[in-house]
Design a protein around this motif. Structure first.
Motif, PDB file in Angstrom:
ATOM      1  N   SER A  60     -25.385   1.487 -22.977  1.00 29.44           N
ATOM      2  CA  SER A  60     -25.148   0.141 -23.490  1.00 29.44           C
ATOM      3  C   SER A  60     -26.469  -0.643 -23.508  1.00 29.44           C
ATOM      4  N   PHE A  61     -27.264  -0.464 -22.452  1.00 33.93           N
ATOM      5  CA  PHE A  61     -28.601  -1.077 -22.352  1.00 33.93           C
ATOM      6  C   PHE A  61     -29.485  -0.594 -23.506  1.00 33.93           C
ATOM      7  N   LEU A  62     -29.486   0.726 -23.738  1.00 29.44           N
ATOM      8  CA  LEU A  62     -30.274   1.327 -24.819  1.00 29.44           C
ATOM      9  C   LEU A  62     -29.823   0.815 -26.188  1.00 29.44           C
ATOM     10  N   GLY A  63     -28.497   0.728 -26.363  1.00 35.99           N
ATOM     11  CA  GLY A  63     -27.948   0.310 -27.649  1.00 35.99           C
ATOM     12  C   GLY A  63     -28.358  -1.110 -28.010  1.00 35.99           C
ATOM     13  N   ARG A  64     -28.347  -2.011 -27.030  1.00 33.85           N
ATOM     14  CA  ARG A  64     -28.726  -3.405 -27.292  1.00 33.85           C
ATOM     15  C   ARG A  64     -30.207  -3.504 -27.662  1.00 33.85           C
ATOM     16  N   LEU A  65     -31.035  -2.649 -27.058  1.00 35.36           N
ATOM     17  CA  LEU A  65     -32.472  -2.663 -27.362  1.00 35.36           C
ATOM     18  C   LEU A  65     -32.787  -1.851 -28.620  1.00 35.36           C
ATOM     19  N   ASN A  66     -31.734  -1.214 -29.162  1.00 33.88           N
ATOM     20  CA  ASN A  66     -31.863  -0.432 -30.392  1.00 33.88           C
ATOM     21  C   ASN A  66     -32.952   0.621 -30.265  1.00 33.88           C
ATOM     22  N   GLY A  67     -33.018   1.254 -29.103  1.00 32.22           N
ATOM     23  CA  GLY A  67     -34.077   2.231 -28.859  1.00 32.22           C
ATOM     24  C   GLY A  67     -33.603   3.655 -29.005  1.00 32.22           C
TER      25      GLY A  67
END
Length: 311
Positions: free
Chosen positions: A235-242
């Protein structure tokens, strides 16, 4: 008897971990009276074909999964075994994560020619890694180190340690554990020093969302605490679009103490390691926690750092 075709990359590590998954699934079939056989299908991905360029320069998300996901969508295979850290945040329509099994050691580790640890490496030591995330955190901790790109599967990287003048190389501990080479590890890097990649050490068993037979089998294989921790990281990765090729790291674990049950730490760094933003939060909802942590780092300037890395 139903035959389940399992897709995987063809590196030694991918074949080893896929073999271990199939062994576990066979055991579950036996326990639950499910009549099924398993067949292995090796698939070459873009990330396997391009070995002379750093991963961050190859670009795009899903370098090690796209061709395998296409085989799933085309019905050539019934399930796929991926390293979770290779998985983009968004899956193609029609595909789902059927199971996340028990996680291996998520830490990064150091392999040196003479067994010495990170603090004992000489000034200006040459360290090999293909990961911007590892490079960023290592340069932050020891700016004197000379970080150079090293690509290839585990055994070819270990060979390059000897043949190409590296003092040390960095690898994920999980891979070495899975193929039984943990005796090659000189030192484990604590997450406080080097946060692992999102999902590192965990596997992703992917299948079609309409394949009820496979979904039912995989529901018996999933490890809920691992799935929850990985969901927070993703979820953290998804928000940062990484993707997995930018300097983003995260690690979540579940605590049994009273109060919030998930502890999530995330980092975003500049490629040169001069800036590393890091934050830890706790909560009960993995998706919400990942978003909150990402927003906290965005407020500190994470988006600007990621834009630098993308360039």
């Amino acid at each position: 008897m139903r035959t389940i075709v399992v897709g995987t990359r063809q590196s030694a590590l991918a074949l080893t971990q896929t073999g271990q998954v199939i062994d576990h699934l066979r055991e579950l079939c036996k326990q639950h009276g499910i009549e099924a056989g398993f067949e292995l299908k090796k698939i070459v991905t873009k990330g396997d074909r391009i070995l002379d360029v750093t991963l961050s320069k190859v670009g795009g998300k899903g370098l090690f999964v796209k061709e395998i996901e296409q085989a799933l969508l085309d019905g050539e295979i019934d399930l796929a075994v991926h390293s979770m850290k290779d998985m983009p945040f968004e899956l193609p329509e029609g595909l789902v994560v059927g199971a996340v099994p028990l996680r291996e050691d998520p830490r990064d580790c150091l392999i040196t020619r003479d067994g010495r640890g990170l603090d004992d490496l000489p000034q200006g030591a040459k360290v090999g890694t293909s990961s911007l995330r590892r490079a960023s955190q290592l340069q932050h901790y020891r700016p004197d180190l000379q970080i150079e790109s090293i690509r290839g599967n585990i055994d070819s990287r270990l060979r390059k340690l000897e043949t190409e003048g590296f003092d040390a190389i960095l690898l994920a501990a999980a891979g070495l554990h899975r193929i039984g080479w943990q005796d090659r590890i000189s030192a484990y890097l604590p997450p406080e020093l080097c946060l692992p990649a999102v999902g590192q050490g965990a596997l992703c068993i992917e299948c079609r969302g309409d394949n009820e037979f496979v979904l039912d089998l995989l529901s018996k294989y999933k490890h809920e605490p691992t799935a929850v921790a990985v969901a927070a990281e993703r979820s953290f990765l998804g928000r940062l679009n990484g993707g997995c090729q930018v300097p983003i790291g995260a690690h979540a674990h579940l605590t049994k103490e009273s109060g919030p049950s998930i502890v999530l730490t995330g980092m975003v760094g500049s490629p040169d390691g001069k800036q590393v933003l890091k934050e830890t939060m706790t909560g009960n909802n993995p998706q919400q926690l990942g978003l909150q942590l990402a927003e906290a780092l965005i407020a500190k300037g994470a988006a600007e750092l990621l834009a630098l890395a993308e360039e």
